[in-house]
Write a protein that holds these residues in place. Structure first.
Motif, short mmCIF file in Angstrom:
data_model
loop_
_atom_site.label_atom_id
_atom_site.label_comp_id
_atom_site.label_asym_id
_atom_site.label_seq_id
_atom_site.Cartn_x
_atom_site.Cartn_y
_atom_site.Cartn_z
N GLY A 1 11.24 56.52 44.60
CA GLY A 1 11.41 55.36 43.73
C GLY A 1 10.81 54.11 44.31
N PHE A 2 10.97 53.93 45.63
CA PHE A 2 10.39 52.77 46.30
C PHE A 2 8.87 52.77 46.18
CE2 PHE A 2 8.83 50.75 50.30
CZ PHE A 2 9.23 49.45 50.00
N MET A 3 8.26 53.94 46.29
CA MET A 3 6.80 54.04 46.14
C MET A 3 6.36 53.58 44.75
SD MET A 3 6.27 57.73 48.04
CE MET A 3 4.59 57.89 47.48
N PHE A 4 7.08 53.98 43.72
CA PHE A 4 6.72 53.56 42.37
C PHE A 4 6.95 52.07 42.18
CE2 PHE A 4 6.69 58.04 41.30
CZ PHE A 4 5.76 58.11 40.28
N LEU A 5 8.02 51.54 42.77
CA LEU A 5 8.28 50.11 42.66
C LEU A 5 7.18 49.29 43.32
CD1 LEU A 5 12.12 50.00 43.40
CD2 LEU A 5 10.99 49.71 41.19
N VAL A 6 6.72 49.75 44.50
CA VAL A 6 5.66 49.04 45.21
C VAL A 6 4.35 49.10 44.43
CG1 VAL A 6 4.23 49.05 47.28
CG2 VAL A 6 6.70 49.30 47.48
N LEU A 7 4.03 50.27 43.88
CA LEU A 7 2.81 50.40 43.08
C LEU A 7 2.85 49.45 41.88
CD1 LEU A 7 2.17 54.26 43.05
CD2 LEU A 7 0.78 52.50 44.15
N ASN A 8 4.00 49.36 41.24
CA ASN A 8 4.12 48.46 40.10
C ASN A 8 4.01 47.00 40.55
OD1 ASN A 8 4.97 48.07 37.15
ND2 ASN A 8 6.48 46.83 38.23
N GLU A 9 4.57 46.68 41.73
CA GLU A 9 4.52 45.32 42.23
C GLU A 9 3.10 44.89 42.56
OE1 GLU A 9 6.15 41.70 43.12
OE2 GLU A 9 7.20 43.45 42.33
N ILE A 10 2.26 45.83 43.01
CA ILE A 10 0.87 45.51 43.33
C ILE A 10 0.16 44.95 42.10
CG2 ILE A 10 -1.38 46.52 43.91
CD1 ILE A 10 0.12 48.47 45.74
N GLY A 11 0.32 45.63 40.97
CA GLY A 11 -0.31 45.14 39.75
C GLY A 11 0.22 43.78 39.32
N SER A 12 1.53 43.59 39.44
CA SER A 12 2.13 42.31 39.06
C SER A 12 1.60 41.18 39.94
CB SER A 12 3.66 42.39 39.18
OG SER A 12 4.19 43.37 38.29
N ASP A 13 1.41 41.46 41.22
CA ASP A 13 0.92 40.43 42.14
C ASP A 13 -0.51 40.01 41.83
OD1 ASP A 13 3.31 40.46 43.52
OD2 ASP A 13 2.63 41.90 45.01
N LEU A 14 -1.32 40.94 41.32
CA LEU A 14 -2.75 40.66 41.12
C LEU A 14 -3.07 40.15 39.72
CD1 LEU A 14 -4.35 43.76 42.90
CD2 LEU A 14 -4.02 41.46 43.81
N GLU A 15 -2.11 40.19 38.80
CA GLU A 15 -2.39 39.80 37.41
C GLU A 15 -2.90 38.36 37.31
OE1 GLU A 15 0.53 40.43 34.42
OE2 GLU A 15 0.98 42.46 35.10
N ASP A 16 -2.25 37.45 38.03
CA ASP A 16 -2.63 36.04 37.97
C ASP A 16 -3.13 35.60 39.34
OD1 ASP A 16 -2.99 33.38 37.56
OD2 ASP A 16 -0.92 32.91 37.02
N PRO A 17 -4.44 35.45 39.52
CA PRO A 17 -4.97 35.06 40.83
C PRO A 17 -4.72 33.60 41.17
CG PRO A 17 -6.66 36.09 39.42
CD PRO A 17 -5.52 35.71 38.56
N PHE A 18 -4.10 32.84 40.24
CA PHE A 18 -3.89 31.40 40.44
C PHE A 18 -2.42 31.04 40.24
CE2 PHE A 18 -7.91 32.02 37.96
CZ PHE A 18 -8.75 32.07 39.06
N SER A 19 -1.52 31.82 40.82
CA SER A 19 -0.09 31.59 40.64
C SER A 19 0.54 30.87 41.82
CB SER A 19 0.63 32.93 40.42
OG SER A 19 0.36 33.84 41.49
N ASN A 20 -0.28 30.43 42.77
CA ASN A 20 0.19 29.66 43.93
C ASN A 20 1.16 30.47 44.79
OD1 ASN A 20 0.06 27.41 45.54
ND2 ASN A 20 1.62 26.25 44.43
N ASP A 21 0.82 31.73 45.06
CA ASP A 21 1.61 32.53 45.99
C ASP A 21 0.67 33.23 46.96
OD1 ASP A 21 0.52 34.78 44.75
OD2 ASP A 21 2.30 35.22 43.57
N VAL A 22 1.22 34.11 47.80
CA VAL A 22 0.45 34.68 48.90
C VAL A 22 -0.63 35.65 48.43
CG1 VAL A 22 2.34 34.41 50.54
CG2 VAL A 22 2.14 36.54 49.24
#
Length: 295
Positions: free
Chosen positions: A237-258
């Motif tokens: 489950g953690f692997m699927f959560l991380v994979l999903n989080e990767i896409g969420s992190d990259l959706e907006d390249p200008f969201s002022n985060d890491v």
């Protein structure tokens, strides 16, 4: 942007800790219900978990590829702005005879890059305008909804004034204008990425399917894994959560985060290169990564 080569497990756990804790608690509850309370009806051993997992992984991968394409396009467009800013400064310094006018135009291009970063992050560009934009241009750009576009317009007007005064011929103006047009095209691409998010189906469905899979996972595993169910189910489950989080992190390249495009580092490079080109003494230092993160 995270530039460290290693995998920061602590950062991954911190971002997904609430969901992971809920997942572990649910897995433990299913295991206790099956093994201690003898609720054997909670087990569904015939669930096609490998087939379901493969289908969800494919959906998440498609979304992640689309998100990364947006992120990489944004980085490519910022590279075009960097290259064309250098080309513009080179052309101005070579073609404009009056050094003070040439320096003003180069400093205006620095102001443009800094204002564009602020524009994408929804920040005020006033500091950049006050630091680098000549006073007559600042009057034209102050308070505009799109300060970067206003700066480009002011630069174009200054070039037109030079041509009318005989300081530049039509060929030189055309070459410089072509460079500025490439800059504006890149800005349009960046604004398109910022103002047009991924369709909600792309971001919403992978999250729903991943969590649904995590919900049925212990039901299909508890009969075979027994007391080890929380470990196996939580890991998958953690692997699927991380994979999903990767896409969420990259959706907006200008969201002022890491996970953003390192716009501060890119604009600082433009600032350094163009200031050194005009022989300025107050050149700032490059921005370097801090704790594996380049801003």
């Amino acid at each position: 942007m995270i530039v460290s080569r290693g995998i920061h497990v602590g950062r991954l756990l911190r971002y997904n800790a609430p969901t992971l804790a809920l997942l572990v608690a649910y897995d433990v509850a299913i295991t206790v219900a099956y093994l201690v309370l003898d609720w054997h009806w909670v087990a569904i051993p015939l669930l096609p978990l490998p087939l379901l997992g493969s289908a969800i992984a494919l959906i998440v991968t498609i979304r992640n590829n689309a998100a990364y394409a947006r992120w990489w396009e944004a980085r490519t467009l910022w590279g075009a702005i960097l290259n064309n800013s250098r080309s513009f400064a080179r052309g101005v310094l070579a073609l404009v005879d009056d050094p003070s006018v040439a320096h003003d135009l180069v400093r205006a291009q620095i102001a443009y890059a800094l204002a564009l970063r602020c524009h994408l992050l929804r920040l005020s560009p006033d500091e950049a305008l006050a630091r680098y934009l000549p006073a007559d241009m600042a009057v034209l750009c102050h308070g505009r909804a799109n300060a970067p576009a206003a700066i480009q317009m002011a630069i174009s007007r200054r070039l037109a004034d030079l041509r009318r005064a005989g300081g530049l011929d039509s060929v030189a103006v055309a070459n410089l204008d072509r460079t500025l047009a490439a800059v504006i095209d890149a800005q349009g691409g960046l604004e398109r990425i910022k103002n047009t998010p991924l369709p909600r189906q792309y971001s919403g469905l992978p999250l729903i399917f991943s969590r649904a899979y995590c919900f049925v996972l212990p039901l299909g595993m508890v009969d075979s894994l027994g007391v080890a169910t929380p470990f196996g189910s939580a890991l998958i489950g953690f692997m699927f959560l991380v994979l999903n989080e990767i896409g969420s992190d990259l959706e907006d390249p200008f969201s002022n985060d890491v996970h953003d495009i390192p716009m501060a580092a890119i604009t600082r490079t433009i600032e350094i290169d163009l200031l050194q080109a005009i022989g300025a003494e107050d050149v700032p230092s490059p921005i370097t990564a801090q704790n594996g993160i380049l801003s």
